[in-house]
Design a protein around this motif. Structure first.
Motif, mmCIF file in Angstrom:
data_model
loop_
_atom_site.group_PDB
_atom_site.id
_atom_site.type_symbol
_atom_site.label_atom_id
_atom_site.label_comp_id
_atom_site.label_asym_id
_atom_site.label_seq_id
_atom_site.Cartn_x
_atom_site.Cartn_y
_atom_site.Cartn_z
ATOM 1 N N GLY A 44 0.815 -1.211 0.000
ATOM 2 C CA GLY A 44 0.000 0.000 0.000
ATOM 3 C C GLY A 44 0.848 1.259 0.000
ATOM 4 O O GLY A 44 0.541 2.240 -0.683
ATOM 5 N N PHE A 45 1.950 1.226 0.755
ATOM 6 C CA PHE A 45 2.855 2.370 0.791
ATOM 7 C C PHE A 45 3.478 2.590 -0.585
ATOM 8 O O PHE A 45 3.490 3.710 -1.093
ATOM 9 C CB PHE A 45 3.948 2.156 1.845
ATOM 10 C CG PHE A 45 4.963 3.256 1.850
ATOM 11 C CD1 PHE A 45 4.708 4.451 2.495
ATOM 12 C CD2 PHE A 45 6.167 3.104 1.178
ATOM 13 C CE1 PHE A 45 5.633 5.480 2.484
ATOM 14 C CE2 PHE A 45 7.102 4.127 1.156
ATOM 15 C CZ PHE A 45 6.833 5.320 1.809
ATOM 16 N N TYR A 46 3.991 1.514 -1.199
ATOM 17 C CA TYR A 46 4.594 1.636 -2.534
ATOM 18 C C TYR A 46 3.585 2.182 -3.540
ATOM 19 O O TYR A 46 3.898 3.069 -4.328
ATOM 20 C CB TYR A 46 5.091 0.285 -3.034
ATOM 21 C CG TYR A 46 6.366 -0.220 -2.419
ATOM 22 C CD1 TYR A 46 7.238 0.589 -1.704
ATOM 23 C CD2 TYR A 46 6.721 -1.565 -2.572
ATOM 24 C CE1 TYR A 46 8.405 0.094 -1.163
ATOM 25 C CE2 TYR A 46 7.893 -2.070 -2.038
ATOM 26 C CZ TYR A 46 8.731 -1.237 -1.324
ATOM 27 O OH TYR A 46 9.885 -1.739 -0.791
ATOM 28 N N LYS A 47 2.361 1.657 -3.509
ATOM 29 C CA LYS A 47 1.338 2.081 -4.465
ATOM 30 C C LYS A 47 1.043 3.569 -4.312
ATOM 31 O O LYS A 47 1.002 4.321 -5.292
ATOM 32 C CB LYS A 47 0.066 1.263 -4.277
ATOM 33 C CG LYS A 47 -1.031 1.596 -5.273
ATOM 34 C CD LYS A 47 -2.219 0.640 -5.084
ATOM 35 C CE LYS A 47 -3.218 0.826 -6.192
ATOM 36 N NZ LYS A 47 -4.328 1.674 -5.816
ATOM 37 N N PHE A 71 3.582 10.623 -6.368
ATOM 38 C CA PHE A 71 4.754 11.331 -6.856
ATOM 39 C C PHE A 71 5.060 11.072 -8.324
ATOM 40 O O PHE A 71 6.037 11.593 -8.861
ATOM 41 C CB PHE A 71 5.962 11.034 -5.963
ATOM 42 C CG PHE A 71 5.660 11.343 -4.521
ATOM 43 C CD1 PHE A 71 5.315 12.625 -4.134
ATOM 44 C CD2 PHE A 71 5.638 10.341 -3.581
ATOM 45 C CE1 PHE A 71 4.989 12.926 -2.820
ATOM 46 C CE2 PHE A 71 5.314 10.619 -2.256
ATOM 47 C CZ PHE A 71 4.997 11.914 -1.881
ATOM 48 N N GLY A 72 4.207 10.274 -8.985
ATOM 49 C CA GLY A 72 4.318 10.074 -10.426
ATOM 50 C C GLY A 72 5.670 9.561 -10.879
ATOM 51 O O GLY A 72 6.162 9.988 -11.919
ATOM 52 N N ILE A 73 6.246 8.664 -10.105
ATOM 53 C CA ILE A 73 7.526 8.087 -10.511
ATOM 54 C C ILE A 73 7.313 6.652 -10.952
ATOM 55 O O ILE A 73 6.270 6.061 -10.702
ATOM 56 C CB ILE A 73 8.587 8.160 -9.391
ATOM 57 C CG1 ILE A 73 8.193 7.294 -8.199
ATOM 58 C CG2 ILE A 73 8.833 9.600 -8.961
ATOM 59 C CD1 ILE A 73 9.292 7.171 -7.156
ATOM 60 N N THR A 74 8.302 6.096 -11.617
ATOM 61 C CA THR A 74 8.208 4.715 -12.087
ATOM 62 C C THR A 74 8.606 3.755 -10.970
ATOM 63 O O THR A 74 9.256 4.140 -9.990
ATOM 64 C CB THR A 74 9.143 4.488 -13.283
ATOM 65 O OG1 THR A 74 10.488 4.657 -12.829
ATOM 66 C CG2 THR A 74 8.832 5.455 -14.428
ATOM 67 N N GLN A 75 8.245 2.501 -11.172
ATOM 68 C CA GLN A 75 8.672 1.462 -10.235
ATOM 69 C C GLN A 75 10.195 1.372 -10.202
ATOM 70 O O GLN A 75 10.785 1.150 -9.140
ATOM 71 C CB GLN A 75 8.066 0.109 -10.616
ATOM 72 C CG GLN A 75 6.595 0.022 -10.356
ATOM 73 C CD GLN A 75 6.027 -1.340 -10.709
ATOM 74 O OE1 GLN A 75 6.703 -2.215 -11.236
ATOM 75 N NE2 GLN A 75 4.748 -1.522 -10.408
ATOM 76 N N ALA A 76 10.831 1.574 -11.344
ATOM 77 C CA ALA A 76 12.295 1.515 -11.399
ATOM 78 C C ALA A 76 12.915 2.624 -10.545
ATOM 79 O O ALA A 76 13.903 2.398 -9.837
ATOM 80 C CB ALA A 76 12.778 1.615 -12.841
ATOM 81 N N GLU A 77 12.334 3.831 -10.597
ATOM 82 C CA GLU A 77 12.846 4.939 -9.785
ATOM 83 C C GLU A 77 12.639 4.668 -8.297
ATOM 84 O O GLU A 77 13.519 4.910 -7.475
ATOM 85 C CB GLU A 77 12.176 6.256 -10.183
ATOM 86 C CG GLU A 77 12.534 7.443 -9.313
ATOM 87 C CD GLU A 77 14.000 7.828 -9.306
ATOM 88 O OE1 GLU A 77 14.406 8.538 -8.371
ATOM 89 O OE2 GLU A 77 14.753 7.419 -10.213
ATOM 90 N N LEU A 78 11.473 4.131 -7.930
ATOM 91 C CA LEU A 78 11.227 3.785 -6.534
ATOM 92 C C LEU A 78 12.192 2.700 -6.074
ATOM 93 O O LEU A 78 12.726 2.762 -4.961
ATOM 94 C CB LEU A 78 9.777 3.341 -6.331
ATOM 95 C CG LEU A 78 9.395 2.943 -4.902
ATOM 96 C CD1 LEU A 78 9.675 4.071 -3.902
ATOM 97 C CD2 LEU A 78 7.933 2.533 -4.851
ATOM 98 N N ALA A 79 12.443 1.731 -6.932
ATOM 99 C CA ALA A 79 13.394 0.668 -6.599
ATOM 100 C C ALA A 79 14.795 1.240 -6.365
ATOM 101 O O ALA A 79 15.487 0.843 -5.426
ATOM 102 C CB ALA A 79 13.421 -0.382 -7.711
#
Length: 193
Positions: free
Chosen positions: A125-128, A134-142
Motif C-alpha cells: 500500500g505504501f509503494y502504491k 509522486f508520479g515516478i516509475t517502479q524503477a525509480e522507486l526501486a
C-alpha cells in the motif's frame, strides 16, 4: 522558552524547539497501523526515554500552521505515555525542516522498511501510494529503496489479492511468496480458497 505546536507558516527554520506533544500530527504517509500505538508500545518507548533520555529529537515540518511528525512518532507516543503518568513530559524537542510530501514519504520508507516494520500488505500500500502521489516509475522507486523493480512490482501486486487472503498474509498464515502464488488463481476463487 517553549514553542507551541500552532505556528505561522513563516516560522519555518531548521532549529530544535520544544513542541506540544498533544498537538503534533502524524506523518500523512505513515500507514494507519503505525499511527495508532498501543499502550504497551508507548510504555516501552516512554520507559526507555525516561531511563536513557531522548537520544534523538523528532523531525517535523510546519504545514498549514501545524506540525507533522516526519520521523519520531513512537518517541512522541513515549512522551505521551510518560506525561499521562506524571504530567511533566508535555513537550518534546523537535527539529523543524522544510520537507515536501515526497520527503515525508521517504522518511516513512527509511524508518519502516529498513527496520522491516511493515508487513507485506502495508508495504504494498505504501509503494502504491508513493508511485501514484509522486508520479515516478517502479524503477525509480526501486532505485530509491535499493531493491529491484521486480520486487516493487511483486509487492504492489499483493494488493490484487482478495481481502481474506490479504488478511492471512498480514497475520503470516500465508507467506508473502505464497500470496504471490495465489495471485495466479484470482480468476478462480474456489481454487484460491
Amino acid at each position: 522558552m517553549t514553542t507551541k505546536t500552532k505556528a505561522k507558516q513563516s516560522d519555518r527554520s531548521d532549529v530544535a524547539i520544544l513542541l506540544d506533544i498533544y498537538s503534533l500530527l502524524p506523518n500523512p504517509y505513515q500507514p494507519e497501523s503505525r499511527v495508532a500505538v498501543s499502550m504497551e508500545v508507548g510504555a516501552q518507548f516512554g520507559n526507555s526515554i525516561k531511563e536513557h533520555g531522548l537520544i534523538q529529537p523528532i523531525i517535523v515540518r510546519l504545514k498549514d500552521g501545524e506540525y507533522e511528525v516526519g520521523d519520531g512518532w513512537l518517541r512522541v507516543c513515549g512522551y505521551r505515555w510518560l506525561d499521562g503518568n506524571d504530567g511533566s513530559w508535555s513537550e518534546i524537542p523537535g527539529i523543524v525542516r522544510d520537507l515536501t510530501d515526497q520527503q515525508m514519504a521517504d522518511l516513512v520508507m527509511e524508518a519502516n522498511t529498513i527496520r522491516k516494520d511493515l508487513n507485506p500488505i502495508e508495504l504494498a500500500g505504501f509503494y502504491k501510494r508513493y508511485l501514484e502521489d509522486f508520479g515516478i516509475t517502479q524503477a525509480e522507486l526501486a532505485r530509491r529503496h535499493h531493491c529491484s523493480q521486480g520486487e516493487i512490482a511483486n509487492t504492489v501486486r499483493l494488493l490484487e489479492l482478495p481481502d481474506d487472503v490479504r488478511q492471512k498474509v498480514i497475520s503470516q498464515e500465508i507467506s508473502e511468496a505464497g500470496g504471490r502464488q495465489l495471485l495466479r488463481l484470482n480468476t478462480r476463487p474456489e481454487l484460491q480458497a
